[in-house]
Design an enzyme around this catalytic site. Structure first.
Site, mmCIF file in Angstrom:
data_model
loop_
_atom_site.group_PDB
_atom_site.id
_atom_site.type_symbol
_atom_site.label_atom_id
_atom_site.label_comp_id
_atom_site.label_asym_id
_atom_site.label_seq_id
_atom_site.Cartn_x
_atom_site.Cartn_y
_atom_site.Cartn_z
ATOM 1 N N LEU A 73 21.865 -44.232 50.458
ATOM 2 C CA LEU A 73 21.657 -45.248 49.435
ATOM 3 C C LEU A 73 20.154 -45.395 49.242
ATOM 4 O O LEU A 73 19.386 -45.261 50.197
ATOM 5 C CB LEU A 73 22.253 -46.598 49.868
ATOM 6 C CG LEU A 73 23.773 -46.667 50.058
ATOM 7 C CD1 LEU A 73 24.168 -48.037 50.605
ATOM 8 C CD2 LEU A 73 24.500 -46.396 48.752
ATOM 9 N N ASP A 74 19.731 -45.683 48.019
ATOM 10 C CA ASP A 74 18.311 -45.900 47.775
ATOM 11 C C ASP A 74 17.814 -47.088 48.598
ATOM 12 O O ASP A 74 18.595 -47.962 48.994
ATOM 13 C CB ASP A 74 18.057 -46.169 46.293
ATOM 14 C CG ASP A 74 18.437 -44.993 45.411
ATOM 15 O OD1 ASP A 74 18.435 -43.851 45.926
ATOM 16 O OD2 ASP A 74 18.733 -45.212 44.226
ATOM 17 N N LYS A 75 16.517 -47.139 48.811
ATOM 18 C CA LYS A 75 15.903 -48.181 49.638
ATOM 19 C C LYS A 75 16.385 -49.577 49.267
ATOM 20 O O LYS A 75 16.719 -50.384 50.135
ATOM 21 C CB LYS A 75 14.379 -48.101 49.509
ATOM 22 C CG LYS A 75 13.634 -49.207 50.247
ATOM 23 C CD LYS A 75 12.137 -49.126 49.997
ATOM 24 C CE LYS A 75 11.412 -50.282 50.648
ATOM 25 N NZ LYS A 75 9.950 -50.269 50.363
ATOM 26 N N ARG B 125 21.690 -45.195 38.466
ATOM 27 C CA ARG B 125 20.508 -45.720 37.776
ATOM 28 C C ARG B 125 20.112 -44.821 36.602
ATOM 29 O O ARG B 125 19.795 -45.304 35.512
ATOM 30 C CB ARG B 125 19.364 -45.856 38.776
ATOM 31 C CG ARG B 125 19.676 -46.826 39.910
ATOM 32 C CD ARG B 125 18.734 -46.653 41.089
ATOM 33 N NE ARG B 125 17.357 -46.968 40.715
ATOM 34 C CZ ARG B 125 16.310 -46.724 41.500
ATOM 35 N NH1 ARG B 125 16.489 -46.135 42.686
ATOM 36 N NH2 ARG B 125 15.096 -47.045 41.103
#
Length: 326
Positions: free
Chosen positions: A138-140, A237
């Site tokens: 998962l992104d930060k 995104r």
């Protein structure tokens, strides 16, 4: 310093018809299927005394297999006492609910302080599993559910399940703009041609498919439920920005604050303070890599998204008579 690996075994009659890399992964469970595939391609595998460099070649059973390979020493990462929100754990897997501001794997700009460092502290034997058992990321600043393998066999099977699209991942998000209906974005994704830390829809990219449906309408925002078929970097995104509905708060793909006309100070303040993409991995469903039992977990949206949705809902109720699409 490289570690020498020398292995010998006989293919079981029960493995008749299996791919060579699949059979070897079962015979040598301490090594991942991806690593074994690399050894085959690098001509490190003998079958009945002859080099074999085709991972897809079928075995008949009874073959004598010898592997003579090397493993380059991987970078050593430090265990760090970073709290983990563990949703589920057994002998083979861990499911965590990742918070914002936490990178999954060390990299440029983030040498430590990651989920990987936390896993090494929480369960030291995971150091023997490639990438500390991490099979997806998962992104930060994306929150929510992740599964981690505690053993090499579990990791191998989870990776295979991901490749076969057998793991279901659903997300909640808040997008900019009024969306009239759900749909599917089926557009390939690759690195941005000039901004190397960004991703972009590109005809030469890797296939990427995102399904979305509407959960709730606000005046100029839409709450969504999304499901991934593929797992490209920044996929949701990028896809939502591509259809001109970037996620609220997304600093990379155009999610700057856009309060509607006549919005309250509370709405404007909450929107401006929301400094990450409004994206949360809310549901994870998979077949257990060892038992084969179907399992499912849910994680409610975090407080910052709760507050964001509450002010948007209050704004919608206050200005409902002004909305022209009802």
């Amino acid at each position: 310093m490289a570690q020498r690996v020398q292995l010998t075994a006989t293919v079981s009659e029960n493995q008749l018809g299996q791919r060579l890399d699949q059979a070897l992964a079962e015979m040598f469970p301490d090594y991942s299927r991806s690593r074994i595939k690399e050894w085959i391609l690098d001509q490190r595998v003998l079958v009945n005394g002859k080099l074999c460099d085709k991972p897809k070649e079928k075995v008949l059973g009874g073959e004598q297999v010898a592997i003579n390979a090397e493993i380059e020493e991987e970078a050593r990462f430090e265990p760090q006492d970073i709290p983990l929100d563990i949703v589920y754990e057994d002998e083979d897997i861990i499911v965590i609910n990742k918070p914002r501001d936490l990178v999954v794997h060390p990299g440029a700009g983030n040498p430590d302080g990651t989920v990987l460092n936390a896993l090494l502290h929480y369960y030291p034997p995971i150091a023997d599993v490639p990438r500390a058992g991490i099979v997806h990321r998962l992104d930060k600043d994306t929150t929510g559910l992740m599964v981690v393998a505690k053993t090499v066999p579990a990791q191998t099977r989870l990776v295979e399940s991901l490749q076969r699209r057998e793991i279901t991942r659903e997300y909640e998000a808040v997008a900019i703009g009024h969306m009239t209906a759900g749909g599917t974005v089926d557009e390939p994704i690759s690195r941005h041609p000039t901004k190397r830390t960004h991703m972009a829809v590109h005809p030469m990219g890797k296939p990427a498919v995102t399904h979305y449906r509407i959960m709730e309408h606000f005046r100029v925002h839409t709450r969504l439920r999304l499901r991934l078929e593929t797992g490209r970097t920044h996929q949701i995104r990028v896809h939502m920005a591509h259809i001109t509905h970037p996620l609220v708060g997304d600093p990379v793909y155009g999610g700057r604050p856009r309060p509607p006309k006549g919005a309250s100070e509370a709405f404007i303040s909450t929107l401006r303070k929301f400094d990450r993409q409004a994206l949360h991995a809310t549901m994870l469903r998979l077949y257990h890599p060892i038992s084969g039992i179907e399992m499912e977990w849910h994680a409610p949206i975090p407080q910052d998204m709760v507050e964001l949705i509450e002010v948007m809902r209050a704004d919608f109720e206050e200005h409902k008579d002004e909305v022209d699409w009802l």
